[in-house]
Design an enzyme around this catalytic site. Structure first.
Site, short mmCIF file in Angstrom:
data_model
loop_
_atom_site.label_atom_id
_atom_site.label_comp_id
_atom_site.label_asym_id
_atom_site.label_seq_id
_atom_site.Cartn_x
_atom_site.Cartn_y
_atom_site.Cartn_z
N SER A 100 0.84 -1.20 0.00
CA SER A 100 0.00 0.00 0.00
C SER A 100 0.87 1.25 0.00
CB SER A 100 -0.88 0.01 1.25
OG SER A 100 -0.07 0.25 2.38
N LYS A 101 0.19 2.37 -0.27
CA LYS A 101 0.88 3.66 -0.28
C LYS A 101 1.52 3.90 1.10
CE LYS A 101 -0.47 8.49 -0.32
NZ LYS A 101 0.82 8.98 0.10
#
Ligand code: GLU
Length: 512
Positions: free
Chosen positions: A264-265
């Site tokens: 994920s970011k």
């Protein structure tokens, strides 16, 4: 044999995650290998999730990576338009056909009614699913009298078309990566296919209709769509399109570098690496870093991505796009998630940097030098730059590192690292260092590393001076600190005059 036609079908809901780029890449490689077509379709029927700028971002990312569509948004083609919001007129008839043939029905439940049904089930400790078990108690064309339905359909209230999921039926599916997959429909719900409120289909209907109309032969997409596969199979069957149904391949997830779960970011922010191909500024102003802006080469990024999930079956790691096209195969895509390793991404960039010619690297370095106020002019300046690049490329991961590694080949230091100065600029070293500098100044041989380098060392050795200390003293004068390139390398690049100026400068600043 049908012509191979695959598509990348992103929804413009934000920046394209690197996992999405990998999906596009695998589709592209597959199409090119088979001499087929790679199509870019924008699935923007969910107006609530539409993010301005996302479509442009997707297109620019693909372009940067060299993943060029043969057909699609921005290119055109025989099945245009390729943006689903521009195809809205196509879908309603298909939804109505399903109702007519008994595979779907009209549902009139309001959001409050659905909410109440949900709450009622939850109070009994169950989750509400709109399906064979509950639809008889809801307000739809299966339960209401025909006349009332007609009235409701003609009205403006937001009805929907729902798929009539068959009861307790095993759907047998085939996935090119996972093999046979079986699901019992009792766990599935009557998905909404079309909405009167915005006169738009949902993802499922638009996706199947378009894949059919665009003559898609293989659907290669992320694993998160595997749960939708039974519905998609049943839709093909309901439309009578089974014979031309595409084959499906669901790609494994990209996993975070440590621990488990999807990349994920947040992982990127925490560990300092990008998860997006390009920098993205959200409409709210939140900035996400991108591989391009971080200094990665697109071919290095693509090579790294290709190997995240696909295993060529050999030790080879460096692949050009052409090599990927000929080597790629879905059979060698793994079933389990692929762990992303940010260090490996850097390794790829280093390898690609070394493969670039000195000329290419010099050109890429010019704008960085300009930012530091340094212009490169004339053949002499260019020659100097080529020599610098050849010398330092082995030490760099990114072109941007060149400045940190070699700034002192362009400007003289104006101060000296205190710790290093205290360590090296000592009385017992200064004398020998200045004599060594004098030797350099008077050196009559060619100003080349292999000539002046050994001669200088020989001179220091003959005098019985400590090699390391004398060299570090000179390096302090030339670079401002005790580390950096070899003295002979520096002298050859800055020239004797500049060398002399820097020796004089350190003497006047730190004393002899
Ligand atoms: N629009 C879907 C997405 O955003 C496409 C899924 C598919 O390829 O079927 O990923």
């Amino acid at each position: 044999m049908r012509r191979t036609r695959v598509r990348f079908a992103p929804s413009p809901t934000g920046p394209l995650h690197m996992g999405g780029v990998r999906t596009a890449l695998y589709n592209y490689l597959y199409a090119k290998q088979k001499g087929g077509d790679f199509i870019l379709r924008i699935e923007d029927t969910d107006s609530h999730r539409f993010v301005p700028g996302a479509e442009e971002y997707i297109m620019e990312s693909l372009k940067w990576c060299g993943i060029i569509p043969d057909e699609g948004v921005g290119v055109g083609g025989p099945h245009a338009p390729y943006r689903q919001s521009e195809r809205r007129d196509i879908y309603r008839a298909y939804a109505e056909q399903l109702v007519k043939d008994g595979f779907a029905y009209y549902a009139f439940d309001t959001p409050e009614e659905l909410e109440n049904a949900r709450k009622a089930e939850e109070s009994e400790g169950r989750t509400f699913i709109y399906n064979a078990g509950t639809r008889a108690a809801m307000r739809n064309s299966l339960t209401l009298p025909a006349e009332e339905c007609e009235k409701l359909l003609a009205g403006t209230t937001g009805w929907t078309v729902r798929f009539k999921m068959p009861e307790d039926t095993v759907v047998q599916m085939e996935d090119l990566i996972r093999g046979k997959v079986e699901v019992n429909t009792s766990t599935l719900d009557d998905k909404v296919l079309w909405k009167r409120a915005d006169e738009l289909p949902t993802y499922h209907l638009a996706n199947i209709v378009d894949d059919h109309l665009m003559e898609i032969t293989e659907v290669i997409r992320g694993e998160e769509w595997l749960p939708s596969l039974p519905l998609h199979y049943l839709l093909y069957k309901a439309f009578g399109w089974e014979d031309s149904m595409p084959r499906f391949a669901h790609l494994p997830l990209l996993l975070k570098p440590v621990g488990n779960g999807k990349l994920s970011k947040r992982d990127g922010d925490k560990m300092g690496f990008p998860v997006f191909p390009l920098k993205w500024v959200s409409p709210e102003g939140e900035v996400s870093r991108g591989y391009r802006e971080d200094g990665y080469f697109p071919d290095a990024f693509v090579n790294m991505l290709a190997l995240l999930g696909w295993n060529p079956g050999t030790e080879q790691e460096i692949f050009s796009m052409d090599q990927l096209v000929s080597e790629f195969s879905l059979e060698k895509v793994g079933k389990s998630g692929a762990k992303f390793n940010p260090e490996k991404a850097k390794w790829f960039n280093r390898e690609y940097l070394r493969m670039r010619s000195d000329k290419q690297l010099a050109e890429a370095f010019v704008p960085i030098l300009a930012k530091h106020g340094i212009g490169v002019s004339g053949p002499e300046g260019e020659q100097h730059l080529l020599k610098v690049v050849a010398l330092i490329k082995e030490r760099a991961t990114f072109v941007a590192d060149f400045w940190d590694i070699a700034w002192y080949l362009f400007v003289a230091p104006t101060d000296y690292d205190e710790k290093d100065a205290a360590k090296f600029w000592k009385e017992e070293n200064i004398g020998p260092a200045l004599q060594a500098a004098e030797f350099v100044r008077n050196f009559e041989g060619p100003l080349e590393k292999d000539s002046i380098g050994p001669a200088l060392e020989e001179y220091i050795r003959e005098n019985g001076w400590p090699m390391g200390k004398v060299m570090n003293c000179l390096r302090l004068a030339l670079t401002g600190c005790g580390s950096g390139l070899g003295i002979a390398d520096i002298v050859c690049l800055i020239g004797k005059d500049e060398f002399t100026r820097r020796i004089d400068a350190i003497c006047s600043k730190l004393g002899k």
